[in-house]
Motif scaffolding. Structure first.
Motif, mmCIF file in Angstrom:
data_model
loop_
_atom_site.group_PDB
_atom_site.id
_atom_site.type_symbol
_atom_site.label_atom_id
_atom_site.label_comp_id
_atom_site.label_asym_id
_atom_site.label_seq_id
_atom_site.Cartn_x
_atom_site.Cartn_y
_atom_site.Cartn_z
ATOM 1 N N VAL A 126 -1.695 10.541 7.519
ATOM 2 C CA VAL A 126 -1.096 9.214 7.476
ATOM 3 C C VAL A 126 -0.861 8.719 8.896
ATOM 4 O O VAL A 126 -0.625 9.521 9.799
ATOM 5 C CB VAL A 126 0.213 9.288 6.646
ATOM 6 N N SER A 127 -0.973 7.418 9.080
ATOM 7 C CA SER A 127 -0.669 6.787 10.365
ATOM 8 C C SER A 127 0.425 5.749 10.179
ATOM 9 O O SER A 127 0.408 5.004 9.197
ATOM 10 C CB SER A 127 -1.896 6.081 10.939
ATOM 11 N N LEU A 128 1.328 5.732 11.137
ATOM 12 C CA LEU A 128 2.400 4.740 11.179
ATOM 13 C C LEU A 128 2.342 4.069 12.547
ATOM 14 O O LEU A 128 2.331 4.760 13.571
ATOM 15 C CB LEU A 128 3.745 5.449 10.978
ATOM 16 N N PRO A 186 5.397 -3.008 10.327
ATOM 17 C CA PRO A 186 4.748 -1.740 10.681
ATOM 18 C C PRO A 186 3.499 -1.518 9.826
ATOM 19 O O PRO A 186 3.469 -1.912 8.653
ATOM 20 C CB PRO A 186 5.807 -0.671 10.382
ATOM 21 N N LEU A 187 2.485 -0.914 10.429
ATOM 22 C CA LEU A 187 1.260 -0.575 9.693
ATOM 23 C C LEU A 187 1.403 0.853 9.170
ATOM 24 O O LEU A 187 1.827 1.752 9.899
ATOM 25 C CB LEU A 187 0.066 -0.712 10.634
ATOM 26 N N PHE A 188 1.036 1.030 7.912
ATOM 27 C CA PHE A 188 1.217 2.329 7.260
ATOM 28 C C PHE A 188 -0.009 2.575 6.381
ATOM 29 O O PHE A 188 -0.297 1.783 5.480
ATOM 30 C CB PHE A 188 2.495 2.276 6.420
ATOM 31 N N ALA A 189 -0.760 3.631 6.672
ATOM 32 C CA ALA A 189 -2.011 3.859 5.939
ATOM 33 C C ALA A 189 -2.331 5.349 5.845
ATOM 34 O O ALA A 189 -2.078 6.108 6.782
ATOM 35 C CB ALA A 189 -3.158 3.138 6.644
ATOM 36 N N PHE A 190 -2.873 5.731 4.705
ATOM 37 C CA PHE A 190 -3.351 7.097 4.496
ATOM 38 C C PHE A 190 -4.844 7.146 4.768
ATOM 39 O O PHE A 190 -5.567 6.175 4.529
ATOM 40 C CB PHE A 190 -3.087 7.541 3.049
#
Ligand SMILES: [Fe+2]
Length: 200
Positions: A126-128, A186-190
Motif C-alpha cells: 500500500v502507498s500513502l 491524501p492518496l491511498f492505493a493498494f
C-alpha cells in the motif's frame, strides 16, 4: 502459518481487486496472484512501525469515502492489520518527485520481500501520499495492478495521466514508466505485483 488478521485482509483484497479490475491482463494477474497466496509464506517477526505521514491514515480510510461494501471491508481489514506493518520510505532516485516527497509518503509491504509475510513470488502493498505531493517516476519488471481508494492522479507512460477515482484500477505492464500525485486529499492505493516468471 498465517495470522487471522492477514488472512482476513487477503480475503478482502481478493474480493475487492476481483470486483474492480477491468483490464483482462489485470484480471489474469489478480487471479494468478491470489491463487499463489493460497500457500502461505514465512511470517515476519519484525514489529510494526509507523512514519509521521501515517497521521493521514485515519482520513484516508474513513468509512465515509466508500459506498462499495468490498472497499469498506478492505479498508477496515487493512486498519486491523496495519499495526503489524512496517512502513518505509521509497529508496532510489526521485525523478520528477516533489521536493518534500521523502517525508510526505510511506509504503508498506504486506506480502512480499520485507513484508508481514515474506515471499518473492507475489507482492501486495500500500502507498500513502500526503496532499499535493508527486511521487517519482519509476518502473519495475513485475506487472502491477493498482486498486485506488482515494482521489489522486496516476501516470502510465510518460506524461499520460489518468484519474481512476475511488474503486478505480490500473494495470501497469512490465517495465512501463509510472508515477502518482495527490490533490487536496491524501492518496491511498493498494498494489499487487506478480514477480514470479509467467508459467511458473
Ligand atoms: Fe509501481
Amino acid at each position: 502459518m498465517r495470522s487471522e488478521h492477514l488472512q482476513t485482509f487477503l480475503d478482502a483484497a481478493r474480493a475487492a481487486f476481483t470486483a474492480h479490475v477491468r483490464d483482462p491482463r489485470a484480471s489474469d494477474s489478480i487471479a494468478r496472484i491470489f491463487d499463489a497466496l493460497s500457500k502461505p509464506g514465512e511470517p515476519s517477526t519484525q514489529p510494526g512501525t509507523r512514519l509521521p505521514v501515517c497521521d493521514h491514515l485515519q482520513q484516508a480510510t474513513s468509512d465515509a469515502h466508500f459506498t462499495d461494501p468490498s472497499l469498506k471491508a478492505l479498508s477496515s481489514a487493512f486498519m486491523t492489520l496495519e499495526p503489524s506493518l512496517t512502513w518505509y520510505r521509497r529508496g532510489g532516485d526521485n525523478t520528477n518527485a516533489s521536493p518534500e516527497f521523502a517525508e510526505n509518503h510511506a509504503n508498506a509491504m504486506i506480502v512480499g520481500p520485507g513484508g508481514a509475510e515474506r515471499r518473492t513470488d507475489v507482492w501486495i502493498g500500500v502507498s500513502l501520499v500526503a496532499p499535493h505531493i508527486r511521487y517519482p517516476d519509476h518502473d519495475h519488471p513485475p506487472e502491477e495492478t493498482y486498486l485506488v481508494l482515494s482521489e489522486g492522479d496516476f501516470m502510465q507512460g510518460r506524461d499520460n495521466w489518468v484519474t481512476p477515482g475511488i474503486g478505480g484500477t490500473l494495470y501497469n505492464p512490465p517495465g512501463i514508466l509510472h508515477a502518482m500525485r495527490s490533490g487536496a486529499a491524501p492518496l491511498f492505493a493498494f498494489w499487487a505485483l506478480w514477480a514470479a516468471p509467467h508459467g511458473a
